[in-house]
Design an enzyme around this catalytic site. Structure first.
Site, PDB file in Angstrom:
ATOM      1  N   ALA A   1      -0.214 -14.491  -7.200  1.00 25.84           N
ATOM      2  CA  ALA A   1       0.215 -14.828  -5.849  1.00 25.84           C
ATOM      3  C   ALA A   1       1.450 -14.008  -5.511  1.00 25.84           C
ATOM      4  CB  ALA A   1       0.544 -16.312  -5.779  1.00 25.84           C
ATOM      5  N   SER A   2       1.420 -13.341  -4.383  1.00 30.89           N
ATOM      6  CA  SER A   2       2.641 -12.667  -3.934  1.00 30.89           C
ATOM      7  C   SER A   2       3.535 -13.731  -3.353  1.00 30.89           C
ATOM      8  CB  SER A   2       2.333 -11.653  -2.846  1.00 30.89           C
ATOM      9  OG  SER A   2       1.406 -10.729  -3.311  1.00 30.89           O
ATOM     10  N   CYS A   3       4.745 -13.787  -3.795  1.00 34.23           N
ATOM     11  CA  CYS A   3       5.663 -14.785  -3.268  1.00 34.23           C
ATOM     12  C   CYS A   3       6.158 -14.318  -1.923  1.00 34.23           C
ATOM     13  CB  CYS A   3       6.830 -14.963  -4.208  1.00 34.23           C
ATOM     14  SG  CYS A   3       6.281 -15.291  -5.874  1.00 34.23           S
ATOM     15  N   VAL A   4       5.924 -15.081  -0.880  1.00 31.55           N
ATOM     16  CA  VAL A   4       6.380 -14.671   0.445  1.00 31.55           C
ATOM     17  C   VAL A   4       7.687 -15.344   0.806  1.00 31.55           C
ATOM     18  CG1 VAL A   4       4.146 -14.092   1.341  1.00 31.55           C
ATOM     19  CG2 VAL A   4       4.977 -16.422   1.511  1.00 31.55           C
TER      20      VAL A   4
END
Lengths: 410, 101
Positions: free
Chosen positions: B98-101
């Site tokens: 998961a790309s941390c936004v």
């Protein structure tokens, strides 16, 4: 006398000092907050400085104004945390003991992580806008710029306020249109993400808006180095993008003190339970905001929502009870889109940003993933709310847990 | 979710082709997923895949793999051209990071 020690007097540390002082008896609890700087910066305002919308004076106030009476404030660098012994060493040898520790030391940009970034063109033709110095230098540059290739590049994930570089290019489009040279300015948005944003629905909405405003997007670009001679940025897989002016989000890292304390990951962010917000290593240490490694945005709104959870769980921990509150990763971000309009996203660990209305279902007044004037006013008014309510830990008329009410699933 | 056949096994995969159950992964499956990405797996690839599987829950990033001591970032790109993290995690049979936004 028991002791609570808070490291960092930014958004998170300041809110916690206010909440805890109100709740805990002064005869029983000593509260101390430590920060190396005396000035509190309204960081969301940095974005507006390059375009002459805000001045430096609009975004600074003394930190002491926001720390309540009955909280000791110490201005000092921190040498390190010794968690095994419940103490913190300050620069110069002073020792502070604690029963509970809250780490709120945030994140900072570190341009030295990228070869060529902080060299002869730094703050001359290469600028960040995450520091007051960078934002002010960029303003001076833009004031007389004749046009050319403007490249907005993001060096690494995660970074503070993930919508800020998008807002930056939207505002640049407006600014150069108004000064009459938009036809001479080529704007390119370069990101290591596969698109404008991470989640599909918001990426589509924001991607369409970028296209509409004639802003090029180069996705999946992982920055290796900057060539100051040729004025190019280079990726690890050999792509090169030329620039006349480069605006950059440098690599974000936690405080160096975290590394000295042996408490961080490879970017000095602290492994933290994403639900309880307690340090994974020490039971009497909580981590709030950007300093942690929790998988949500590094942003003031997240800190504000997380503060409720840290507060509830501190109260449980003080009484020796199980931690009851669970953080949901709630983030809420206004996105300036230029020409007096804005958009808004509201999301958490589980739910991606969805269209709808906020905070009241069907009513708003703010439109989620819509581009409206009202959303822009929300952002403008927020600065007043930040200084007068949020930092002081006052109740705002919004829930800390994300709500599905008013959101539309496709 | 959809079903896909790898190495004779019928496996559940996400819409983007990531294995739903990482415990079902075998080296044979890895080779077949890699083939779809036009990659012939070598010993070096498998060393990286092993590291990725062992560190699946630690928030993997390209930077972190570059510091693993197995491969540097450039080498990682050479092994998995284009999107090395997306591609290598898919071949390693773990969830998409998961790309941390």
């Amino acid at each position: 006398m028991k002791k609570i020690l808070i490291l960092g007097a930014g958004t998170g540390g300041t809110i916690m000092a206010n909440k805890l002082r109100k709740a805990l008896d002064r005869d029983d609890w000593d509260i101390t907050i430590v920060d190396k700087h005396k000035t509190h910066y309204y960081q969301p305002g940095f974005l507006f400085i390059p375009f002459g919308i805000y001045n430096k004076q609009d975004v600074i106030k003394p930190k002491a104004n926001f720390i309540p009476a009955g909280v000791n404030i110490i201005y000092s660098d921190i040498e390190k945390i010794v968690g095994e012994e419940n103490k913190v060493l300050l620069d110069g040898g002073k020792v502070l003991n604690y029963d509970f520790l809250i780490i709120a030391t945030g994140t900072k940009v570190d341009p030295s992580e990228t070869p060529g970034l902080k060299e002869e063109l730094w703050h001359k033709e290469i600028f960040d806008f995450y520091t007051i110095e960078g934002a002010v230098a960029l303003r001076e540059f833009f004031e007389t710029w004749q046009g050319g290739r403007l490249v907005m590049s993001i060096a690494e994930l995660p970074f503070k306020c993930p919508v800020a570089p998008l807002e930056f290019v939207f505002l640049a489009d407006e600014y150069f249109t108004k000064v009459g040279i938009r036809d001479k300015v080529d704007i390119t948005y370069v990101t290591p993400l596969p698109g404008a944003f991470t989640k599909p629905i918001a990426t589509k909405m924001l991607g369409d808006l970028l296209k509409e405003k004639n802003i090029n997007v180069i996705p999946d670009f992982y920055l290796e180095s900057v060539d100051n001679k040729e004025k190019k940025i280079k990726s690890y897989d050999g792509l090169e993008i030329p620039f006349d002016v480069l605006t950059i989000v440098p690599v974000n890292k936690g405080d160096d003190m975290i590394e000295r304390s042996g408490m961080g990951d490879d970017l000095n962010f602290i492994p933290t339970d994403k639900y309880t917000l307690r340090s994974e290593k020490f039971e009497n240490v909580f981590v709030i905001g950007d300093a942690s490694n929790i998988p949500t945005s590094k942003a003031g709104s997240v800190v504000h929502f997380a503060a409720e959870v840290v507060f509830d769980n501190m109260m449980c921990a003080i009484k020796g009870r199980e931690l009851r509150a669970k953080f949901d990763g709630h983030a809420n971000c206004y996105i300036e889109t230029g020409f007096g309009k804005g958009s808004l996203i509201d999301f958490n660990y589980e739910t991606e940003p969805l269209p709808g209305t906020y905070p009241l279902p069907g009513v708003g007044p703010f439109g989620l993933l819509q581009n409206t004037k009202m959303n822009h006013y929300g952002k403008v008014i927020f600065r007043w709310i930040y200084w007068h309510m949020l930092l002081k830990g006052k109740e705002l008329p919004i829930e800390n847990e994300m709500s599905m009410a008013g959101k539309k699933k496709s | 979710m959809t079903q896909k056949t790898f190495a004779g096994l019928n496996l559940e995969v996400t819409d983007e082709g990531y294995l739903v159950d990482p415990s079902k992964w075998t080296e044979e499956i890895a080779k077949e997923i890699a083939k779809e990405e036009n990659i012939e797996l070598t010993e070096k690839h498998f060393q990286v895949l092993k590291y990725i599987r062992e560190n699946a829950d630690s928030g993997l990033t390209i930077r972190k793999i570059g510091k693993s001591g197995i491969v540097d970032i450039k080498g990682f790109y050479d092994l998995f051209p284009g999107g090395p993290l997306k591609m290598s995690t898919k071949i390693a049979g773990i969830k998409k990071p998961a790309s941390c936004v």
